[in-house]
Design an enzyme around this catalytic site. Structure first.
Site, PDB file in Angstrom:
ATOM      1  CD  GLU A   1      76.726 -97.074 122.400  1.00 14.88           C
ATOM      2  OE1 GLU A   1      76.649 -98.088 121.586  1.00 14.88           O
ATOM      3  OE2 GLU A   1      77.690 -96.633 122.395  1.00 14.88           O
TER       4      GLU A   1
ATOM      5  NE  ARG B   1      88.030 -98.626 115.749  1.00 14.26           N
ATOM      6  CZ  ARG B   1      87.639 -97.345 115.747  1.00 14.26           C
ATOM      7  NH1 ARG B   1      88.157 -96.535 114.803  1.00 14.26           N
ATOM      8  NH2 ARG B   1      86.564 -97.247 116.004  1.00 14.26           N
TER       9      ARG B   1
ATOM     10  NE  ARG C   1      86.422 -95.547 119.420  1.00 15.20           N
ATOM     11  CZ  ARG C   1      85.771 -94.300 119.536  1.00 15.20           C
ATOM     12  NH1 ARG C   1      86.399 -93.461 118.752  1.00 15.20           N
ATOM     13  NH2 ARG C   1      84.535 -94.219 119.892  1.00 15.20           N
TER      14      ARG C   1
ATOM     15  CE  LYS D   1      78.823 -99.058 124.247  1.00 15.81           C
ATOM     16  NZ  LYS D   1      79.392-100.465 123.622  1.00 15.81           N
TER      17      LYS D   1
HETATM   18  P1  13P Z   1      83.975 -97.493 122.132  1.00 14.88           P
HETATM   19  O1  13P Z   1      84.062 -97.890 123.515  1.00 14.88           O
HETATM   20  O2  13P Z   1      85.003 -97.398 120.984  1.00 14.88           O
HETATM   21  O3  13P Z   1      83.356 -95.892 122.079  1.00 14.88           O
HETATM   22  O4  13P Z   1      83.037 -98.595 121.327  1.00 14.88           O
HETATM   23  C1  13P Z   1      81.704 -98.826 122.118  1.00 14.88           C
HETATM   24  C2  13P Z   1      80.571 -98.887 121.322  1.00 14.88           C
HETATM   25  O5  13P Z   1      80.034 -99.987 121.139  1.00 14.88           O
HETATM   26  C3  13P Z   1      80.136 -97.557 120.365  1.00 14.88           C
HETATM   27  O6  13P Z   1      78.825 -97.998 120.025  1.00 14.88           O
END
Ligand code: 13P
Length: 340
Positions: A177, A33, A292, A219
Site C-alpha cells: 500500500e 473515530r 472509512r 492497494k
Molecule cells: P481508508 O479506506 O479509510 O483510506 O483506509 C484504508 C486503509 O487501510 C488505509 O491504510
C-alpha cells in the site's frame, strides 16, 4: 515459499464481487473515530464494535478478507469465540496490519517513512499461526510545496518491498500500500504525476527484492484532486486517469488491485470504483479495501448503543453491497436512493 498457495490466497482476496474490509485502525485512529460518535475507546468497546461488523452476515457476504490490528487478532467475542473464527465463519480471510506507523524521515522536512521491519521476521509466523493469511503495510506520501522528495518515495518503496519479501517467506500474502494522500490543494494532474512515480519506484523495488508479483495485492490511491483543490474532477476523469496510470505501472502478473478510500465520501469511493470497472477490459480485477468508506455509515448509526446494533449492521451491509456491485461495474446511483 509456496507460490501457488500465495497466488490462490491473493486471487481469493480479489474474487469477483468481493473486497476487503480494512478494520485495522491503530488505537490512536480508532479513538479519533470513536470520539466523533461520543464513544469512549476502551478495549471492550473496540471489541464490541468490530464484533458487530464481523457478525453482519449480509455485509460479510461481500467481504473476502478483513485487515485486523494487532489487538484485534488476539481478541475474543463476548461469548468467547475468537474474532478470527467469526471472520472465517463468515467466509473471509483474516489479515493483519504489520507496519508500526510512521516516523519523520531525516533530511526530508515534512516527510515520513513507515517503520516496523526490525522484528517482522519473528512476528509473522505468530500471525500466521493465529490465522492471518495476508498482511498490510502502508506507506504515506504527502504532496505539498517541494514534496514528495525522491528520497522519501525511494525509502518508502524500499521498506514496502522488504516487508513484502518477508511476508512471502512466511507464506503470507502482502498487501503493498503506497498511499499518496489527498491532503492539500494540488490538482488532479499533480496527483497523477506523483502516483505514477510512486508506483514505478515501488515495482522497481519489488523486483530488486525478488518479490513474486503473483503472490501480492496492490492497494493504491485513486487519482483525485487534493481535498483543498478548487477544481473538482468528474467521476469519469478520476476513473480514466487512475486506469491509465495503473496500466502504465502495474504488471499483469499482479492478481488484483484493491483501492483505499483515503477520505473520499462513501458514495464517491463507490462511484469511482464502479466507473473504472465499467471501462472494462482490464488486466487485473479492481476492487475495494476500504476503511472509512465502509465504516463511516455503521459507526455513525451505532453510536456505541446496543439498541442500534441491527441498524448499524444494515448500514455496513448496504455499503458492502454497493461496493461489491462497484467491483463488478454494476452499481447505479439510484440504488443508494432506493436504500435511503
Ligand atoms: P481508508 O479506506 O479509510 O483510506 O483506509 C484504508 C486503509 O487501510 C488505509 O491504510
Amino acid at each position: 515459499m509456496n507460490l501457488d498457495e500465495l497466488n490462490k490466497v491473493a486471487r481469493a482476496m480479489v474474487a469477483p464481487g468481493k473486497g476487503i474490509l480494512a478494520a485495522d485502525e491503530s488505537s490512536g485512529t480508532i479513538k479519533k473515530r470513536f470520539d466523533a460518535i461520543g464513544v469512549e475507546s476502551t478495549e471492550d468497546a473496540r471489541r464490541d464494535y468490530r464484533e458487530m461488523l464481523f457478525r453482519s452476515a449480509d455485509g460479510m457476504k461481500h467481504i473476502s478478507g478483513v485487515i485486523l490490528y494487532d489487538e484485534t487478532i488476539w481478541q475474543k467475542a463476548k461469548d468467547g469465540t475468537p474474532l478470527v473464527d467469526l471472520i472465517k465463519k463468515a467466509g473471509a480471510l483474516p489479515g493483519i496490519k504489520v507496519d508500526e506507523g510512521v516516523k519523520p524521515l531525516p533530511n526530508c522536512p515534512g516527510e515520513v517513512v513507515t517503520i516496523g521491519l526490525d522484528k517482522l521476521t519473528d512476528r509473522l509466523p505468530k500471525y500466521y499461526a493465529q490465522g492471518a493469511r495476508f498482511a498490510k503495510w502502508r506507506a504515506v506520501i504527502d504532496i505539498g510545496a517541494g514534496i514528495p522528495s525522491y528520497t522519501c518515495i525511494r525509502a518508502n518503496a524500499h521498506a514496502l518491498a522488504r516487508y513484502a519479501a518477508l511476508c512471502q517467506a512466511a507464506q503470507i500474502v502482502p498487501i503493498v500500500e503506497p498511499e499518496v494522500l489527498m491532503d492539500g490543494d494540488h490538482d488532479i494532474a499533480r496527483c497523477q504525476e506523483v502516483t505514477e512515480l510512486v508506483l514505478k519506484l515501488t515495482f522497481e523495488e519489488l523486483y530488486f527484492n525478488r518479490v513474486a508479483l503473483e503472490g501480492m495485492v496492490l492497494k493504491p490511491n485513486m487519482i483525485v484532486p487534493g481535498k483543498g483543490s478548487k477544481t473538482r474532477a468528474s467521476i469519469e476523469d478520476v476513473a480514466a486517469r487512475t486506469v491509465k496510470v495503473l496500466k502504465n505501472c502495474v504488471p499483469g502478473a499482479v492478481p488484483g488491485i484493491a483501492f483505499l478510500s483515503g477520505g473520499q465520501s462513501d458514495e464517491e469511493a463507490t462511484a469511482n470504483l464502479d466507473a473504472m470497472n465499467k471501462i472494462g477490459n482490464l488486466p487485473w480485477p479492481l476492487t475495494f479495501s476500504y476503511g472509512r468508506a465502509l465504516q463511516h455509515a455503521p459507526q455513525t448509526t451505532w453510536q456505541g448503543k446496543t439498541e442500534n446494533v441491527a441498524a448499524a449492521q444494515r448500514a455496513f451491509s448496504h455499503r458492502a453491497k454497493m461496493n461489491s456491485l462497484a467491483a463488478l461495474g454494476q452499481w447505479e446511483a439510484d440504488l443508494e436512493k432506493k436504500a435511503a
